[in-house]
Design a protein around this motif. Structure first.
Motif, PDB file in Angstrom:
ATOM      1  N   SER A 154       0.814  -1.225   0.000  1.00 31.27           N
ATOM      2  CA  SER A 154       0.000   0.000   0.000  1.00 31.27           C
ATOM      3  C   SER A 154       0.843   1.268   0.000  1.00 31.27           C
ATOM      4  CB  SER A 154      -0.969   0.017   1.188  1.00 31.27           C
ATOM      5  OG  SER A 154      -0.266   0.187   2.410  1.00 31.27           O
ATOM      6  N   HIS A 155       1.951   1.272   0.749  1.00 31.42           N
ATOM      7  CA  HIS A 155       2.831   2.453   0.733  1.00 31.42           C
ATOM      8  C   HIS A 155       4.182   2.143   1.364  1.00 31.42           C
ATOM      9  CE1 HIS A 155       0.860   2.836   4.660  1.00 31.42           C
ATOM     10  NE2 HIS A 155       1.819   3.648   5.048  1.00 31.42           N
ATOM     11  N   ALA A 156       5.070   3.135   1.336  1.00 29.54           N
ATOM     12  CA  ALA A 156       6.483   2.871   1.632  1.00 29.54           C
ATOM     13  C   ALA A 156       6.806   2.691   3.111  1.00 29.54           C
ATOM     14  CB  ALA A 156       7.341   4.012   1.066  1.00 29.54           C
ATOM     15  N   HIS A 157       6.001   3.216   4.019  1.00 33.27           N
ATOM     16  CA  HIS A 157       6.341   3.140   5.444  1.00 33.27           C
ATOM     17  C   HIS A 157       6.682   1.709   5.860  1.00 33.27           C
ATOM     18  CE1 HIS A 157       4.116   7.112   6.511  1.00 33.27           C
ATOM     19  NE2 HIS A 157       5.399   7.316   6.299  1.00 33.27           N
ATOM     20  N   LEU A 158       7.682   1.594   6.741  1.00 36.36           N
ATOM     21  CA  LEU A 158       8.197   0.257   7.087  1.00 36.36           C
ATOM     22  C   LEU A 158       7.188  -0.611   7.822  1.00 36.36           C
ATOM     23  CD1 LEU A 158      11.870   1.081   8.163  1.00 36.36           C
ATOM     24  CD2 LEU A 158      11.119  -0.049   6.055  1.00 36.36           C
ATOM     25  N   ASP A 159       6.190   0.007   8.456  1.00 33.35           N
ATOM     26  CA  ASP A 159       5.184  -0.845   9.110  1.00 33.35           C
ATOM     27  C   ASP A 159       4.323  -1.566   8.066  1.00 33.35           C
ATOM     28  OD1 ASP A 159       4.176   1.817   8.730  1.00 33.35           O
ATOM     29  OD2 ASP A 159       2.450   1.366   9.976  1.00 33.35           O
ATOM     30  N   HIS A 160       4.488  -1.201   6.789  1.00 33.99           N
ATOM     31  CA  HIS A 160       3.768  -1.875   5.697  1.00 33.99           C
ATOM     32  C   HIS A 160       4.726  -2.589   4.729  1.00 33.99           C
ATOM     33  CE1 HIS A 160      -0.049   0.170   6.754  1.00 33.99           C
ATOM     34  NE2 HIS A 160       0.825   0.977   7.330  1.00 33.99           N
ATOM     35  N   SER A 161       5.922  -2.038   4.568  1.00 32.06           N
ATOM     36  CA  SER A 161       6.848  -2.562   3.554  1.00 32.06           C
ATOM     37  C   SER A 161       8.029  -3.324   4.145  1.00 32.06           C
ATOM     38  CB  SER A 161       7.415  -1.393   2.735  1.00 32.06           C
ATOM     39  OG  SER A 161       8.318  -0.622   3.536  1.00 32.06           O
ATOM     40  N   GLY A 177      -4.157   9.138  -0.143  1.00 32.11           N
ATOM     41  CA  GLY A 177      -3.983  10.478   0.440  1.00 32.11           C
ATOM     42  C   GLY A 177      -3.045  10.551   1.635  1.00 32.11           C
ATOM     43  N   HIS A 178      -2.329   9.464   1.927  1.00 29.16           N
ATOM     44  CA  HIS A 178      -1.559   9.361   3.180  1.00 29.16           C
ATOM     45  C   HIS A 178      -0.133   9.905   3.031  1.00 29.16           C
ATOM     46  CE1 HIS A 178       0.229   7.564   6.731  1.00 29.16           C
ATOM     47  NE2 HIS A 178       0.896   6.661   6.039  1.00 29.16           N
ATOM     48  N   ILE A 179       0.631   9.331   2.129  1.00 33.37           N
ATOM     49  CA  ILE A 179       1.952   9.860   1.759  1.00 33.37           C
ATOM     50  C   ILE A 179       2.068   9.722   0.235  1.00 33.37           C
ATOM     51  CG2 ILE A 179       3.109   9.343   3.963  1.00 33.37           C
ATOM     52  CD1 ILE A 179       4.411   6.893   2.479  1.00 33.37           C
ATOM     53  N   GLY A 199      -5.215   0.447   3.470  1.00 36.55           N
ATOM     54  CA  GLY A 199      -3.866   0.973   3.746  1.00 36.55           C
ATOM     55  C   GLY A 199      -4.027   2.096   4.763  1.00 36.55           C
ATOM     56  N   ASP A 200      -3.058   2.971   4.875  1.00 36.39           N
ATOM     57  CA  ASP A 200      -3.207   4.140   5.750  1.00 36.39           C
ATOM     58  C   ASP A 200      -3.875   5.240   4.936  1.00 36.39           C
ATOM     59  OD1 ASP A 200      -1.901   2.653   7.595  1.00 36.39           O
ATOM     60  OD2 ASP A 200      -0.084   3.871   7.679  1.00 36.39           O
ATOM     61  N   ILE A 201      -4.828   5.925   5.556  1.00 40.89           N
ATOM     62  CA  ILE A 201      -5.612   6.897   4.776  1.00 40.89           C
ATOM     63  C   ILE A 201      -5.669   8.280   5.416  1.00 40.89           C
ATOM     64  CG2 ILE A 201      -7.120   5.325   3.502  1.00 40.89           C
ATOM     65  CD1 ILE A 201      -9.179   5.655   5.805  1.00 40.89           C
TER      66      ILE A 201
HETATM   67 ZN   LIG Z   1       1.875   4.944   6.848  1.00 41.12          ZN
END
Ligand SMILES: [Zn+2]
Ligand SMILES: [Zn+2]
Length: 425
Positions: A61-68, A147-149, A168-170
């Motif tokens: 969903s996005h680059a932040h490490l809690d997801h990637s 819309g998150h990052i 994802g994060d929104i």
């Molecule tokens: Zn995030």
């Protein structure tokens, strides 16, 4: 058809949801959780549950490490299937993942993947963008702006039987850097949603921005240095745009740390941000900092320093703080969430900057500004109403159960799964 929650359930961090349609196995996000001790250095990150490698696709969903942060472990273990995400996400994730390898080395922590695995991951990247669709077996996946990052995605999956959204994060509202999320127009049976701010409302954004500008202006007028530590991805660029908005770009501004590379990547994909020309303009006006020689010179002049890390755990901000901590005419403005046990959290609560080898009483002016990239409580309720699903799974929050309960009171079939739980849908 079922969903298995591999992490990020009842907590923020190590997100991972496995969708098994009976035909396809699709993993959505696979991150790590940065954990901390009450004091002292950070512990090794927590990892999500293991998953069988017979996956048809990895959706990021996005680059932040809690997801990637754990995706490369799949490739380390032998997965050779595709990972789908936006170009911005892949480029930003690469610098964050490289940094996490470096940190694990520095802290002598167990490593779950290496640089060679990032290369294998790169070979299996499928770069997609908002508005596109692709097939994973017979499941059709649609991509929406979260819309998150920059580069963040909400996935819509049509399995043939059911329509699912993985949020994802929104962030539903516009910020300086990004437009708010793009609503998914398709019908939705199942919503899997984040709930980071389920218990909190954000203060008025404009007032927060104005306060940031005021603190900085007052600092500079008394001849001090204004330090603005922030996350490299998203937040640093948001801060630069706020500085420009309030005319603070007539003062010297320095950008330091990973924020420099992150800004360059974000500018490479101007179509994903709200006003790319504004970011390009301010980026061209500021000075980039690359070494301690440069850093030592600029602590002796009134200027604005935008740098990592956002929670004061390492990064160039450590260097600046060691030089400036006892100067009353300087300021330190935290711009993001401070996890318990981080140096930033300790500083807010004790006034002391505590690291492995330092314990300094900070005399600079301290402030905290909320520039969150997550939807607040009210917006989360509005989001559920807008999507209007048959079933809601609440994840990615410290109070998922409570929020699910509140949604049930409003008539939704909502549930907060536990880590490891398998739920039929
Ligand atoms: Zn995030
Ligand atoms: Zn997250």
């Amino acid at each position: 058809m079922n969903l298995k929650f591999l992490g990020g359930a009842g907590e923020v961090g190590r997100s991972g949801v496995l969708l098994d349609t009976g035909r396809e196995k699709i993993l959505m996000d696979y991150g790590i959780k940065i954990v901390s001790q009450a004091e002292g250095p950070l512990n090794a990150p927590q990892i999500p549950m293991k998953v069988k490698l017979a996956l048809d696709a990895m959706l990021l969903s996005h680059a932040h490490l809690d997801h990637s942060g754990f995706v490369p472990n799949l490739y380390n273990r032998g997965y050779r299937g595709p990972t789908y995400s936006t170009a911005t996400t892949f480029d930003l994730a690469r610098i964050l993942l490289n940094d996490s390898i470096k940190l694990a080395d520095l802290r002598n922590q167990e490593k779950y993947f290496f640089k060679k695995d990032l290369k294998v991951m790169e070979k299996n990247e499928y770069r997609i963008t908002y508005g596109q669709q692709f097939d994973v077996g017979r499941t059709l996946v649609g991509i929406y702006d979260a819309g998150h990052i920059p580069g963040s995605v909400t996935f819509h999956l049509n399995t043939g039987e059911k329509n699912l959204i993985y949020s994802g994060d929104i962030k539903t509202k516009d910020t300086e850097l990004l437009k708010g999320l793009e609503p998914v127009r398709d019908e939705t049976d199942v919503l899997i949603m984040e709930s980071t701010y389920a218990e909190r409302e954000h203060p008025d954004r404009e007032a927060q921005e104005r306060r940031l500008a005021e603190v900085i202006r007052e600092t500079l007028e008394t001849g001090g240095t204004a330090m603005v530590p922030c996350f490299a991805v998203g937040r640093a660029q948001e801060v630069l745009l706020i500085l420009e908005k309030f005319g603070l770009n007539r003062y010297p501004i320095y950008l330091d740390g990973m924020a420099v590379d992150a800004t360059k990547i974000i500018m490479k994909y101007p179509e994903l941000i709200k006003q790319p020309k504004r970011l390009e303009k301010i980026y061209s006006q500021i000075t980039k900092v690359y070494n301690n020689g440069q850093r030592n010179k600029l602590v002796n002049q009134p200027c604005i320093i935008v740098t990592t890390s956002g929670m004061l755990n390492g990064g160039p901000i450590a260097h600046y703080l060691e030089k400036l901590y006892d100067r009353e005419n300087c300021s330190l403005t935290l711009t993001g969430y401070q996890v318990e046990g981080s140096a930033g959290h300790t500083l807010i609560n004790t006034g002391k900057y505590v690291t492995e080898d330092k314990n300094l009483g900070v005399k600079c002016r301290l402030s905290f500004i909320d520039l969150s990239a997550h939807s607040g409580r009210k917006e989360l309720f509005e989001y559920v109403k807008m999507v209007d699903p048959q079933k809601v799974f609440v994840i990615h929050g410290d109070s998922c159960g409570k929020f699910a309960g509140e949604l049930r009171e409003k008539g939704y079939d909502a549930y907060a799964p536990k880590i490891g739980e398998v739920c039929d849908v």
